[in-house]
Write a protein that holds these residues in place. Sequence first.
Motif, PDB file in Angstrom:
ATOM      1  N   ASP A  37       0.810  -1.211   0.000  1.00 41.79           N
ATOM      2  CA  ASP A  37       0.000   0.000   0.000  1.00 41.79           C
ATOM      3  C   ASP A  37       0.854   1.275   0.000  1.00 41.79           C
ATOM      4  O   ASP A  37       0.322   2.373  -0.240  1.00 41.79           O
ATOM      5  CB  ASP A  37      -0.929   0.013   1.218  1.00 41.79           C
ATOM      6  CG  ASP A  37      -1.991  -1.081   1.132  1.00 41.79           C
ATOM      7  OD1 ASP A  37      -2.252  -1.562   0.003  1.00 41.79           O
ATOM      8  OD2 ASP A  37      -2.530  -1.470   2.182  1.00 41.79           O
ATOM      9  N   LEU A  38       2.155   1.128   0.277  1.00 41.59           N
ATOM     10  CA  LEU A  38       3.049   2.285   0.297  1.00 41.59           C
ATOM     11  C   LEU A  38       3.613   2.538  -1.097  1.00 41.59           C
ATOM     12  O   LEU A  38       3.687   1.632  -1.935  1.00 41.59           O
ATOM     13  CB  LEU A  38       4.203   2.044   1.277  1.00 41.59           C
ATOM     14  CG  LEU A  38       3.843   1.849   2.752  1.00 41.59           C
ATOM     15  CD1 LEU A  38       5.099   1.516   3.544  1.00 41.59           C
ATOM     16  CD2 LEU A  38       3.157   3.100   3.316  1.00 41.59           C
ATOM     17  N   THR A  39       4.031   3.756  -1.312  1.00 36.35           N
ATOM     18  CA  THR A  39       4.729   4.063  -2.566  1.00 36.35           C
ATOM     19  C   THR A  39       6.102   3.415  -2.530  1.00 36.35           C
ATOM     20  O   THR A  39       6.659   3.181  -1.443  1.00 36.35           O
ATOM     21  CB  THR A  39       4.888   5.583  -2.740  1.00 36.35           C
ATOM     22  OG1 THR A  39       5.728   6.082  -1.691  1.00 36.35           O
ATOM     23  CG2 THR A  39       3.539   6.283  -2.704  1.00 36.35           C
ATOM     24  N   PRO A  40       6.701   3.092  -3.686  1.00 37.27           N
ATOM     25  CA  PRO A  40       8.031   2.491  -3.712  1.00 37.27           C
ATOM     26  C   PRO A  40       9.063   3.327  -2.962  1.00 37.27           C
ATOM     27  O   PRO A  40       9.954   2.789  -2.297  1.00 37.27           O
ATOM     28  CB  PRO A  40       8.352   2.397  -5.205  1.00 37.27           C
ATOM     29  CG  PRO A  40       7.013   2.333  -5.869  1.00 37.27           C
ATOM     30  CD  PRO A  40       6.110   3.192  -5.042  1.00 37.27           C
ATOM     31  N   GLU A  41       8.953   4.671  -3.084  1.00 38.69           N
ATOM     32  CA  GLU A  41       9.921   5.544  -2.413  1.00 38.69           C
ATOM     33  C   GLU A  41       9.793   5.427  -0.896  1.00 38.69           C
ATOM     34  O   GLU A  41      10.800   5.339  -0.173  1.00 38.69           O
ATOM     35  CB  GLU A  41       9.708   7.002  -2.856  1.00 38.69           C
ATOM     36  CG  GLU A  41      10.039   7.289  -4.301  1.00 38.69           C
ATOM     37  CD  GLU A  41       8.928   6.843  -5.241  1.00 38.69           C
ATOM     38  OE1 GLU A  41       7.835   6.440  -4.741  1.00 38.69           O
ATOM     39  OE2 GLU A  41       9.152   6.858  -6.462  1.00 38.69           O
ATOM     40  N   ALA A  42       8.569   5.427  -0.409  1.00 37.69           N
ATOM     41  CA  ALA A  42       8.343   5.327   1.036  1.00 37.69           C
ATOM     42  C   ALA A  42       8.778   3.969   1.568  1.00 37.69           C
ATOM     43  O   ALA A  42       9.350   3.853   2.652  1.00 37.69           O
ATOM     44  CB  ALA A  42       6.870   5.575   1.359  1.00 37.69           C
ATOM     45  N   CYS A  43       8.509   2.926   0.774  1.00 35.62           N
ATOM     46  CA  CYS A  43       8.884   1.566   1.190  1.00 35.62           C
ATOM     47  C   CYS A  43      10.407   1.421   1.317  1.00 35.62           C
ATOM     48  O   CYS A  43      10.911   0.869   2.286  1.00 35.62           O
ATOM     49  CB  CYS A  43       8.331   0.553   0.190  1.00 35.62           C
ATOM     50  SG  CYS A  43       8.611  -1.159   0.675  1.00 35.62           S
TER      51      CYS A  43
END
Length: 274
Positions: A37-43
């Motif tokens: 559910d997170l963006t790739p950058e946040a992950c």
Amino acid sequence: MNFDFELILAIAFLVTGAVWIYDRVIFLPKRKQLLNDLTPEACSALPKTVKDSFGDTPKWVVEVKSYFVIIAVIFGLRSFVVEPFQIPSGSMLPTLEIGDFILVNKFDYGVRLPVLNTELIPTSSPKRGDVVVFKYPQQPNLNYIKRLIGLPGDVVSYHNKRLMINGKPVDEELLAELNTSLNPSKEPVALYKENVGEVNHQVYKSYRNNPLEGDWVVPDGKYFVMGDNRDNSSDSRVWGFVPEENLKGRAFYVWLHWNDFFSLPNFKNNGLIE
């Protein structure tokens, strides 16, 4: 107190493995869903410790499962490939000294089930002259090391400090007479070269009388072992034969010598074990 390290390691493997499976079944799907559910950058910006705690994963699960891979590798290598031991006594002098750290080949005598020592896959059979590590028949949680002298069916005789196998004297040659200052056994001894099977090795014989004499017929499924320090060894002459299922492996290499805690480790004895 004697600890069965093999049993402790097996329990640690089973416990951490069970927790690892528990995490994979219960908590990993939740963590994957939250991370998706997170963006790739946040992950990618999240530390691994934070990711591992997602999905309400208990802290104890995160901690215990983190040790599983390390314990599994150690358990696998130690159980099926090679196992380290330290020599605690002088019964194998002059071949092995007190404080020698040795490596034991665990698959020479068959791939065995850890702890139970039941053979799973046969490989090769023990040979006369092998230096073997085995579970002491009188107290299986203790490991002993001796030289294999008699195979099943052999007749082993030891009289007047002379070894015979199946009625034939074992070839030997006197190399030196050692006084107490040169001998780690702290008594005068004669140093001999002996040939058992295809192995040439050295043995100590003291000048005092030795009551450990007799004739022994090795039963099926058992082995007769002796220490190379012939007059200072509790072996098959004292407590009997070693069952085949007690064999743990063949000692093949000395990789370190560390006599006591207050001394420095060294590599003076490094080399293959004859």
